[in-house]
Design a protein around this motif. Structure first.
Motif, PDB file in Angstrom:
ATOM      1  N   VAL A 163       0.838  -1.201   0.000  1.00 26.64           N
ATOM      2  CA  VAL A 163       0.000   0.000   0.000  1.00 26.64           C
ATOM      3  C   VAL A 163       0.874   1.254   0.000  1.00 26.64           C
ATOM      4  CG1 VAL A 163      -1.744   1.279   1.285  1.00 26.64           C
ATOM      5  CG2 VAL A 163      -1.891  -1.208   1.137  1.00 26.64           C
ATOM      6  N   VAL A 164       1.923   1.250   0.815  1.00 26.37           N
ATOM      7  CA  VAL A 164       2.822   2.411   0.883  1.00 26.37           C
ATOM      8  C   VAL A 164       3.548   2.603  -0.443  1.00 26.37           C
ATOM      9  CG1 VAL A 164       4.890   3.315   2.012  1.00 26.37           C
ATOM     10  CG2 VAL A 164       3.092   2.259   3.372  1.00 26.37           C
TER      11      VAL A 164
ATOM     12  N   LYS B 258      -8.261  -5.001  -0.254  1.00 27.50           N
ATOM     13  CA  LYS B 258      -8.668  -3.660   0.129  1.00 27.50           C
ATOM     14  C   LYS B 258      -9.254  -2.961  -1.087  1.00 27.50           C
ATOM     15  CE  LYS B 258      -5.636  -2.594   3.919  1.00 27.50           C
ATOM     16  NZ  LYS B 258      -4.754  -1.614   4.489  1.00 27.50           N
ATOM     17  N   LYS B 259     -10.036  -1.944  -0.779  1.00 29.27           N
ATOM     18  CA  LYS B 259     -10.571  -1.127  -1.859  1.00 29.27           C
ATOM     19  C   LYS B 259      -9.441  -0.334  -2.490  1.00 29.27           C
ATOM     20  CE  LYS B 259     -15.047   0.687  -1.737  1.00 29.27           C
ATOM     21  NZ  LYS B 259     -15.983   1.634  -1.175  1.00 29.27           N
TER      22      LYS B 259
ATOM     23  N   THR C  71       1.434  -3.046  -8.198  1.00 24.58           N
ATOM     24  CA  THR C  71       1.083  -2.757  -6.802  1.00 24.58           C
ATOM     25  C   THR C  71      -0.407  -2.488  -6.635  1.00 24.58           C
ATOM     26  OG1 THR C  71       1.672  -0.421  -7.055  1.00 24.58           O
ATOM     27  CG2 THR C  71       3.364  -1.909  -6.176  1.00 24.58           C
ATOM     28  N   THR C  72      -1.040  -1.902  -7.644  1.00 30.54           N
ATOM     29  CA  THR C  72      -2.493  -1.683  -7.571  1.00 30.54           C
ATOM     30  C   THR C  72      -3.221  -3.018  -7.552  1.00 30.54           C
ATOM     31  OG1 THR C  72      -2.280   0.432  -8.703  1.00 30.54           O
ATOM     32  CG2 THR C  72      -4.462  -0.564  -8.670  1.00 30.54           C
ATOM     33  N   LEU C  73      -2.770  -3.931  -8.392  1.00 25.62           N
ATOM     34  CA  LEU C  73      -3.374  -5.269  -8.364  1.00 25.62           C
ATOM     35  C   LEU C  73      -3.071  -5.968  -7.040  1.00 25.62           C
ATOM     36  CD1 LEU C  73      -2.656  -6.481 -11.997  1.00 25.62           C
ATOM     37  CD2 LEU C  73      -4.844  -5.766 -11.027  1.00 25.62           C
ATOM     38  N   GLY C  74      -1.878  -5.742  -6.503  1.00 33.73           N
ATOM     39  CA  GLY C  74      -1.528  -6.322  -5.209  1.00 33.73           C
ATOM     40  C   GLY C  74      -2.393  -5.790  -4.093  1.00 33.73           C
TER      41      GLY C  74
ATOM     42  N   ALA D 229      -9.702   7.646  -6.749  1.00 35.85           N
ATOM     43  CA  ALA D 229      -9.260   9.029  -6.974  1.00 35.85           C
ATOM     44  C   ALA D 229      -7.761   9.087  -7.203  1.00 35.85           C
ATOM     45  CB  ALA D 229      -9.652   9.908  -5.786  1.00 35.85           C
ATOM     46  N   ARG D 230      -6.999   8.361  -6.388  1.00 38.05           N
ATOM     47  CA  ARG D 230      -5.547   8.354  -6.552  1.00 38.05           C
ATOM     48  C   ARG D 230      -5.163   7.683  -7.872  1.00 38.05           C
ATOM     49  NH1 ARG D 230      -3.870   6.514  -1.698  1.00 38.05           N
ATOM     50  NH2 ARG D 230      -3.899   4.364  -2.373  1.00 38.05           N
TER      51      ARG D 230
END
Length: 117
Positions: free
Chosen positions: A5-6, A83-84, A73-76, A88-89
């Motif tokens: 996430v970070v 997590k949702k 990382t978005t898929l992760g 927006a990001r």
């Protein structure tokens, strides 16, 4: 798993940060020259700002290749962490990434041509 996430958050802000740095580089070139730089007049390396030029030039490569890591990382975040995904990001990342592509490919402003000549 908070590391993913970070990392995703950090990668999400790369395009906008590169645009700000590039804008400051153009502004400093304008202040030094008295006019906006044009293709091969002067060469960005000849402005006497080698550190700024290196940050902008190599930062562009980092932003270009960040799309791969952003997608991973978005898929992760979405699949592994369940997590949702922050829409927006993600939308801002895509928007600013497309602005960079347009800026570098457009012939009207010529800044991309000037940087990459």
């Amino acid at each position: 798993m908070k590391v993913i996430v970070v990392i995703n958050k950090a990668i999400s802000y790369l395009p906008i940060s590169w645009l700000v740095i590039f804008g400051f580089f153009i502004f400093r070139a304008y202040r030094r020259l008295g006019y906006f730089p044009k293709y091969n007049h002067p060469d960005p390396k000849d402005l006497g700002m080698p550190i700024n030029y290196s940050i902008v030039f190599w930062g562009l490569y980092i932003v270009i290749f960040s799309a791969i890591f952003w997608l991973i990382t978005t898929l992760g975040v979405g699949v592994v962490n369940k997590k949702k995904i922050n829409a927006a990001r993600g939308g801002l990342y895509i928007l600013f990434y497309l602005i960079i592509v347009f800026l570098l490919r457009s012939e009207t402003l010529g800044f991309g041509e000037w940087l990459l000549d």
